[in-house]
Design a protein around this motif. Sequence first.
Motif, short mmCIF file in Angstrom:
data_model
loop_
_atom_site.label_atom_id
_atom_site.label_comp_id
_atom_site.label_asym_id
_atom_site.label_seq_id
_atom_site.Cartn_x
_atom_site.Cartn_y
_atom_site.Cartn_z
N ASP A 5 0.05 13.96 4.90
CA ASP A 5 -1.07 14.45 5.71
C ASP A 5 -0.92 14.04 7.17
O ASP A 5 -0.47 12.93 7.47
CB ASP A 5 -2.40 13.92 5.18
N TYR A 6 -1.31 14.96 8.06
CA TYR A 6 -1.40 14.67 9.49
C TYR A 6 -2.79 14.12 9.80
O TYR A 6 -3.75 14.38 9.07
CB TYR A 6 -1.17 15.94 10.31
N ALA A 58 0.83 -1.20 0.00
CA ALA A 58 0.00 0.00 0.00
C ALA A 58 0.86 1.26 0.00
O ALA A 58 0.53 2.24 -0.68
CB ALA A 58 -0.93 -0.01 1.21
N ILE A 59 1.99 1.23 0.74
CA ILE A 59 2.88 2.41 0.77
C ILE A 59 3.52 2.61 -0.59
O ILE A 59 3.71 3.75 -1.05
CB ILE A 59 3.93 2.23 1.89
N ASP A 83 3.77 11.59 9.99
CA ASP A 83 2.87 11.18 11.07
C ASP A 83 2.50 9.71 10.92
O ASP A 83 1.34 9.36 10.63
CB ASP A 83 1.62 12.06 11.08
N PRO A 84 3.43 8.78 11.13
CA PRO A 84 3.10 7.36 10.98
C PRO A 84 2.21 6.87 12.11
O PRO A 84 2.34 7.31 13.27
CB PRO A 84 4.47 6.68 11.01
N LEU A 120 -3.58 3.27 5.42
CA LEU A 120 -4.70 2.52 5.97
C LEU A 120 -5.90 3.40 6.29
O LEU A 120 -7.04 2.98 6.12
CB LEU A 120 -4.25 1.79 7.24
N ASP A 121 -5.66 4.63 6.75
CA ASP A 121 -6.76 5.52 7.13
C ASP A 121 -7.16 6.47 6.03
O ASP A 121 -7.91 7.42 6.26
CB ASP A 121 -6.37 6.31 8.39
N GLY A 122 -6.66 6.26 4.81
CA GLY A 122 -7.08 7.08 3.68
C GLY A 122 -6.34 8.39 3.52
O GLY A 122 -6.71 9.20 2.65
N ARG A 123 -5.30 8.63 4.32
CA ARG A 123 -4.56 9.90 4.20
C ARG A 123 -3.59 9.87 3.02
O ARG A 123 -3.25 8.80 2.50
CB ARG A 123 -3.75 10.15 5.48
#
Length: 435
Positions: free
Chosen positions: A31-32, A17-18, A208-209, A24-27
């Motif tokens: 993005d923070y 995905a990366i 912001d991981p 995972l959260d759609g960012r």
Amino acid sequence: MKDTPLSNCERDFLLKAIEEKKRLDGRQTYDYRKMKITFGTDYGCCFVDLGKTRVMAQVSCELVTPKENRPNEGIMFFNIELSPMASPAFEQGRQSELSVKLNRQLERCLRNSKCIDTESLCVVSGEKVWQIRVDVHMLNHDGNLMDAASIAAITALCHFRRPDVGIQGDEVTVYSPEERDPIPLSIYHMPISVSFSFFQQGTYLLVDPCEREERVMDGLLMIAMNKHREICSIQSSGGIMLLKEQVMRCSKIASIKVSEITELLSKALENDKKARKEGGRCGFAESMPQERITALKMDETSVEMTDVTERAKDIVQKTEAPPQMVRSPVVPVPGVGQVGQGLQNTWGLEEDEEEAEECDNSDEEQEEKVTKMEEEPYEKEASREGDVVEISDSEEEDVVILHPETPDKTPTNTESRSHQKGAAASKKRQKKMKD
């Protein structure tokens, strides 16, 4: 208690995905997560929510003796506590490697950057100074604890008010908030930490991981910067080699994020100051009418309750009365039992019992036919001779003596015939029981 390790499937999924620039959260990549800053009832209490990561910072002060080498400066002390409530991997009363690393990074970010005027904390040179203590408690761990801790600590310091003091000769008097208004700390700038995680040996970069992304990352870069684009501290961990271009790129991204967070922080402080000045509800009291003291949120579901009684009566009237007796279902497979209230208890042996009864009935009919055939010749001989007839059975050795009367009386013959039939049937039953 150790963390549950990620499976190979989860690790491959995250890395894939990366590579496709998805999270995972759609960012997006830079993005923070959603940030929320709230304050407690007292000055110096601050809560910071960074996504699901939740941190509380509390500032306190006391008068102590200064250090010998710095008699005119106050003392700053920072403490980070990783509670088991935040994550099962954190142990109570034991400093882990992560807590030591976070504590040192926070000290470099806030104390070594000289963001607070420590000389203003001096009361009597060489005798009394203020010691400012910042306690940071991790309430929930979902990644990027350092950024949340730095934001909570600097916000709590900006929100804190120390008591006013008066000096008369050698006496130092500390005034309560009712006697004199507390005094805020002298803060020059607000350093804020921004974390960058690297994957595939620095090929991919995320800001912001979250907690799962931290498990699969190869390295971490933390940059503490203020809104004036001054780097207060920088630290790299993970053992990866970063190029100069990568560090410069991260510093440019950090400057943008720090300016946005500083603006949010200043707005939160201004709103709290305005609410306290107007005498409105703030901090802990603000959460009470909304019933969100602990969770700070409550999901409400609208339910129509006006005509519930009438609807219930209509439903009860329309429903049919339940049957008094429940018919017992037929068990299709022999050997399967059913037991229940209102049902016929059976083990599926009805068919076998019926077949056995039919077999018994057929055997009895055959026995009666044989008995009749055996009795007929004896009856004929008895009618001819008119003497006493003896019917003996070799196995049972029972003797039945018949006394015939005159042949004119037909009822006597019928009675003797029925008596013979009953005696023969009883013999057969006794023989069958013995066999």
